[in-house]
Motif scaffolding. Structure first.
Motif, PDB file in Angstrom:
ATOM      1  N   THR A   1       8.308  10.609  11.127  1.00 55.64           N
ATOM      2  CA  THR A   1       7.696   9.309  10.872  1.00 55.64           C
ATOM      3  C   THR A   1       8.046   8.727   9.508  1.00 55.64           C
ATOM      4  OG1 THR A   1       5.839  10.041  12.227  1.00 55.64           O
ATOM      5  CG2 THR A   1       5.505   8.078  10.888  1.00 55.64           C
ATOM      6  N   ALA A   2       8.084   9.558   8.487  1.00 49.21           N
ATOM      7  CA  ALA A   2       8.314   9.049   7.133  1.00 49.21           C
ATOM      8  C   ALA A   2       9.627   8.273   7.029  1.00 49.21           C
ATOM      9  CB  ALA A   2       8.324  10.213   6.139  1.00 49.21           C
ATOM     10  N   PHE A   3      10.586   8.574   7.895  1.00 46.01           N
ATOM     11  CA  PHE A   3      11.917   7.960   7.801  1.00 46.01           C
ATOM     12  C   PHE A   3      12.081   6.741   8.709  1.00 46.01           C
ATOM     13  CE2 PHE A   3      12.507  12.374   6.422  1.00 46.01           C
ATOM     14  CZ  PHE A   3      13.181  12.185   5.228  1.00 46.01           C
ATOM     15  N   MET A   4      10.985   6.201   9.225  1.00 46.49           N
ATOM     16  CA  MET A   4      11.077   5.022  10.080  1.00 46.49           C
ATOM     17  C   MET A   4      11.410   3.772   9.249  1.00 46.49           C
ATOM     18  SD  MET A   4      10.503   6.273  13.083  1.00 46.49           S
ATOM     19  CE  MET A   4      11.194   7.857  12.555  1.00 46.49           C
ATOM     20  N   PRO A   5      12.024   2.756   9.865  1.00 43.85           N
ATOM     21  CA  PRO A   5      12.320   1.505   9.153  1.00 43.85           C
ATOM     22  C   PRO A   5      11.079   0.597   9.117  1.00 43.85           C
ATOM     23  CG  PRO A   5      13.062   1.333  11.408  1.00 43.85           C
ATOM     24  CD  PRO A   5      12.508   2.729  11.258  1.00 43.85           C
ATOM     25  N   LEU A   6      11.093  -0.363   8.237  1.00 41.43           N
ATOM     26  CA  LEU A   6      10.006  -1.348   8.166  1.00 41.43           C
ATOM     27  C   LEU A   6      10.588  -2.754   8.088  1.00 41.43           C
ATOM     28  CD1 LEU A   6       7.501   0.299   5.634  1.00 41.43           C
ATOM     29  CD2 LEU A   6       7.035  -0.256   8.039  1.00 41.43           C
ATOM     30  N   PRO A   7       9.915  -3.729   8.700  1.00 40.08           N
ATOM     31  CA  PRO A   7      10.367  -5.125   8.569  1.00 40.08           C
ATOM     32  C   PRO A   7      10.002  -5.673   7.190  1.00 40.08           C
ATOM     33  CG  PRO A   7       8.333  -5.018   9.842  1.00 40.08           C
ATOM     34  CD  PRO A   7       8.754  -3.594   9.593  1.00 40.08           C
ATOM     35  N   GLU A   8      10.663  -6.732   6.789  1.00 40.46           N
ATOM     36  CA  GLU A   8      10.408  -7.314   5.463  1.00 40.46           C
ATOM     37  C   GLU A   8       8.940  -7.676   5.270  1.00 40.46           C
ATOM     38  OE1 GLU A   8      12.939 -10.585   4.591  1.00 40.46           O
ATOM     39  OE2 GLU A   8      14.796  -9.501   5.029  1.00 40.46           O
ATOM     40  N   ALA A   9       8.288  -8.092   6.342  1.00 40.86           N
ATOM     41  CA  ALA A   9       6.892  -8.524   6.239  1.00 40.86           C
ATOM     42  C   ALA A   9       5.973  -7.402   5.770  1.00 40.86           C
ATOM     43  CB  ALA A   9       6.410  -9.043   7.604  1.00 40.86           C
ATOM     44  N   ALA A  10       6.365  -6.169   5.977  1.00 43.14           N
ATOM     45  CA  ALA A  10       5.507  -5.044   5.599  1.00 43.14           C
ATOM     46  C   ALA A  10       5.298  -4.967   4.099  1.00 43.14           C
ATOM     47  CB  ALA A  10       6.119  -3.744   6.104  1.00 43.14           C
ATOM     48  N   PHE A  11       6.300  -5.388   3.333  1.00 39.92           N
ATOM     49  CA  PHE A  11       6.229  -5.225   1.883  1.00 39.92           C
ATOM     50  C   PHE A  11       5.455  -6.360   1.205  1.00 39.92           C
ATOM     51  CE2 PHE A  11      10.282  -3.498   3.504  1.00 39.92           C
ATOM     52  CZ  PHE A  11       9.993  -2.145   3.336  1.00 39.92           C
ATOM     53  N   GLU A  12       5.181  -7.423   1.927  1.00 41.14           N
ATOM     54  CA  GLU A  12       4.425  -8.541   1.349  1.00 41.14           C
ATOM     55  C   GLU A  12       2.966  -8.154   1.144  1.00 41.14           C
ATOM     56  OE1 GLU A  12       5.036 -11.668   4.117  1.00 41.14           O
ATOM     57  OE2 GLU A  12       7.203 -11.808   3.764  1.00 41.14           O
ATOM     58  N   ASP A  13       2.391  -7.417   2.081  1.00 35.00           N
ATOM     59  CA  ASP A  13       1.000  -6.967   1.978  1.00 35.00           C
ATOM     60  C   ASP A  13       0.872  -5.682   2.805  1.00 35.00           C
ATOM     61  OD1 ASP A  13      -1.714  -6.499   1.975  1.00 35.00           O
ATOM     62  OD2 ASP A  13      -2.272  -8.582   2.375  1.00 35.00           O
ATOM     63  N   PRO A  14       1.276  -4.540   2.216  1.00 40.21           N
ATOM     64  CA  PRO A  14       1.290  -3.280   2.970  1.00 40.21           C
ATOM     65  C   PRO A  14      -0.058  -2.920   3.580  1.00 40.21           C
ATOM     66  CG  PRO A  14       2.508  -3.032   0.924  1.00 40.21           C
ATOM     67  CD  PRO A  14       1.823  -4.376   0.855  1.00 40.21           C
ATOM     68  N   LYS A  15      -1.150  -3.181   2.874  1.00 39.14           N
ATOM     69  CA  LYS A  15      -2.467  -2.830   3.398  1.00 39.14           C
ATOM     70  C   LYS A  15      -2.771  -3.602   4.677  1.00 39.14           C
ATOM     71  CE  LYS A  15      -7.342  -2.364   2.152  1.00 39.14           C
ATOM     72  NZ  LYS A  15      -8.362  -2.562   1.089  1.00 39.14           N
ATOM     73  N   ALA A  16      -2.501  -4.903   4.642  1.00 39.10           N
ATOM     74  CA  ALA A  16      -2.740  -5.722   5.834  1.00 39.10           C
ATOM     75  C   ALA A  16      -1.791  -5.327   6.958  1.00 39.10           C
ATOM     76  CB  ALA A  16      -2.557  -7.203   5.481  1.00 39.10           C
TER      77      ALA A  16
ATOM     78  N   ASN B   1      12.646   3.659   0.053  1.00 36.44           N
ATOM     79  CA  ASN B   1      12.323   3.449  -1.363  1.00 36.44           C
ATOM     80  C   ASN B   1      10.829   3.220  -1.554  1.00 36.44           C
ATOM     81  OD1 ASN B   1      14.790   3.703  -2.776  1.00 36.44           O
ATOM     82  ND2 ASN B   1      15.454   1.663  -2.134  1.00 36.44           N
ATOM     83  N   PHE B   2      10.249   2.421  -0.655  1.00 36.93           N
ATOM     84  CA  PHE B   2       8.799   2.160  -0.736  1.00 36.93           C
ATOM     85  C   PHE B   2       8.022   3.471  -0.589  1.00 36.93           C
ATOM     86  CE2 PHE B   2       4.705   1.396   1.297  1.00 36.93           C
ATOM     87  CZ  PHE B   2       4.154   0.427   0.472  1.00 36.93           C
ATOM     88  N   GLY B   3       8.452   4.295   0.375  1.00 35.35           N
ATOM     89  CA  GLY B   3       7.740   5.548   0.626  1.00 35.35           C
ATOM     90  C   GLY B   3       7.840   6.536  -0.517  1.00 35.35           C
ATOM     91  N   ALA B   4       8.942   6.499  -1.251  1.00 40.00           N
ATOM     92  CA  ALA B   4       9.157   7.471  -2.321  1.00 40.00           C
ATOM     93  C   ALA B   4       8.492   7.077  -3.634  1.00 40.00           C
ATOM     94  CB  ALA B   4      10.660   7.643  -2.549  1.00 40.00           C
TER      95      ALA B   4
END
Length: 543
Positions: A187-202, A124-127
């Motif tokens: 790569t686009a379909f890889m999972p992300l941990p919750e922490a990634a969405f708190e500050d994607p740039k960091a 969802n984040f990627g789209a």
């Protein structure tokens, strides 16, 4: 493609039918053999364009790191066959509604769990348009993508994704697409941990993944260091003690480091060494075709090159004015093959005789005629510059771009020039911002083994790697028809019909098919290059 519906035994039985017809590997050693498993392998790379987020990495400098840092539902073996990673099963009865179960007990390298939500939230984040991720287009098949990806949309959840429980989620596509599972190793379909969405740039600067390695240092423009991720338990377990990717500004410097034993693996031999590298390195060298190509893109947003009759005539004239074989012989010592389409000959469904492909044949008289016809529509100023951009940190770019510029001068009588950029990152930043003032070198290294992967992400309307901003409803409709095909031969036929449209419009000008020309040092063993020309870094050992 024949897809086995609702198969539990093999998650991707359909995808197996799409493996490559020829292996791109060129190993002379047996991968996975004995060796020093504590040895840290050094390898070449370029500086990644962006922070390391799965949906925002679409170039090779970041891609080779991401493939080791993350793992998804599947990965691809050396021959391009999909292999289960986190997927327990991917089931469907209609090729439109998929139920995906992931293996339980999986974690990211920081110990946080990999759940169904890790995939759904990442996709969802990627789209979502508000996150402006370069790989957004890869989610276009999922129902609801049109709403979240619409310009200025504030929606960020696709209707077609549902979390059932911690290890199960469902995917509803907008139409039946039987090869959807095949794409899930990209790569686009890889999972992300919750922490990634708190500050994607960091997070992108210090990403936490779930692949065979974890990133421990990123010293920009110097190196990226990766240690073994001991919690990884998939088919790509590290056989070494880590990877140190060294960022090079030129492949000549990298080659000198290779022969002196200061670099272990180099996947691009500079033109200055192509005549001698195989004799220099002996059985520590490779020269083998892979699923990739080289092209030139002339953006449709440039004056005189818009998507109209004049623009099409000028692009065709430039294509006809390029003597590809002469460049291959002079620059690459014959190590490439002239392109006859927009894909690669190692893929299932490839055809070398598509109607319209004659526009790729050298004919200087025809080139002059086409350019003159374009001039009748809108006169090209004789002093006007036609530039071709290239990055100097890639092997052979300077040489082949300068050769093309000279051929355009001689065969069309125009002021063609080569425009250098210090790094791939610098070039891609202007390309993806659509601020180029001329044409530029492009190319494609397959994300997954499919004709569609060479067409949709590059030329589909709004696609993230559609560098020339090409748009054709006729082409988009043909892609959709090909994706909906339930038979692989039918799908390939439709994708090739779509290419006939591209031959008329030439959103990119195919030059040649790629071959991996690389080598390795005396310090390492078990070196193999995969179907896409990328070394299987995890299998390399010290001696």
């Amino acid at each position: 493609m024949r897809y086995s519906h609702a198969s539990k035994a093999v998650v991707l039985s359909a995808a197996l039918a799409l493996t490559l017809s020829a292996c791109g590997g060129g190993s002379t050693d047996s991968a996975g053999g004995e060796g020093d498993g504590s040895y840290v392998v050094t390898a070449n790379t370029t500086e990644p364009q962006n922070g390391l987020l799965p949906a925002n990495t679409n170039e090779v400098g970041g891609g080779r790191v991401m493939d080791l840092l993350f793992t998804g539902l599947v990965s691809y073996d050396a021959k391009g066959a999909p292999v289960n990673e986190l997927a327990e099963s991917i089931e469907t009865t209609d090729s439109q509604n998929y139920t995906i179960k992931i293996k339980s007990g999986q974690t990211f390298s920081d110990g946080s769990p990999v759940t169904a939500a890790s995939f759904v939230d990442a996709w969802n984040f990627g789209a979502a348009a508000k996150n402006a991720q370069l790989n957004s287009y890869f989610f276009e098949s999922i129902k609801g993508y049109d709403k979240v990806s619409a310009e200025k949309s504030k929606e960020d959840k696709m209707e077609g994704l549902k979390v059932v429980d911690d290890t199960t989620f469902t995917v509803e596509l907008s139409q039946p697409e039987s090869d959807f599972p095949l794409r899930l190793g990209y790569t686009a379909f890889m999972p992300l941990p919750e922490a990634a969405f708190e500050d994607p740039k960091a997070f992108g600067e210090k990403p936490v993944g779930n692949g065979p390695y974890k990133l421990t240092e990123w010293n920009h423009d110097v190196n990226l260091k990766m240690d073994v991720n001991e919690s990884y338990d998939g088919p790509r377990k590290a056989a070494n003690g880590g990877i140190d990717f060294k960022v090079y500004q030129s492949t000549d410097s990298a080659y000198q480091d290779l022969v002196s034993g200061n670099l272990d693996v180099l996947d691009q031999i500079p033109p200055s060494q192509l005549a001698s590298y195989q004799s220099d390195l002996g059985d520590r060298s490779v020269n083998s075709p892979y699923a990739g190509n080289a092209t030139i893109t002339i953006p449709g947003y440039l004056d005189h090159f818009k998507q109209d009759e004049e623009g099409n005539l000028r692009r065709a004239a430039i294509s006809r004015a390029i003597d590809r074989q002469l460049i291959i012989d002079k620059v690459y010592q014959g190590g490439k093959v002239i392109a006859k389409d927009f894909t690669a000959p190692v893929l299932e469904g490839y055809a070398d005789d598509l109607p319209g492909s004659e526009v790729l044949s050298f004919d200087d008289a025809e080139a002059k005629k086409l350019w003159a016809e374009a001039d009748k529509i809108s006169k090209w100023d004789a002093d006007k510059e036609f530039s071709i951009g290239y990055n100097v940190d890639g092997a052979g770019n300077k040489e082949f771009v300068e050769a093309i510029a000279n051929q355009l001068k001689n065969n069309l009588g125009i002021n063609a020039t080569a425009q250098s950029f210090a790094s791939f990152k610098e070039l891609r930043a202007k390309v993806t911002a659509y601020t180029m003032t001329g044409s530029f070198r492009t190319g494609w290294q397959a994300d997954y083994p499919s004709l569609y992967n060479f067409l949709g992400p590059l030329f589909g309307t709004g696609a993230g790697s559609n560098d020339g901003k090409y748009s054709s409803k006729e082409f988009d409709d043909a892609l959709a028809k090909g994706l909906a095909a339930t038979d692989p031969a039918e799908g390939a036929t439709t994708f090739n019909e779509a290419q006939e449209i591209l031959f008329k419009d030439l959103p990119a000008i195919p030059l040649w098919y790629q071959a991996v020309q690389g080598g390795w040092s005396e310090n390492v063993s078990n070196v193999e290059f995969g179907w896409n020309g990328v070394p299987l870094y995890n299998e390399i050992t010290g001696k």
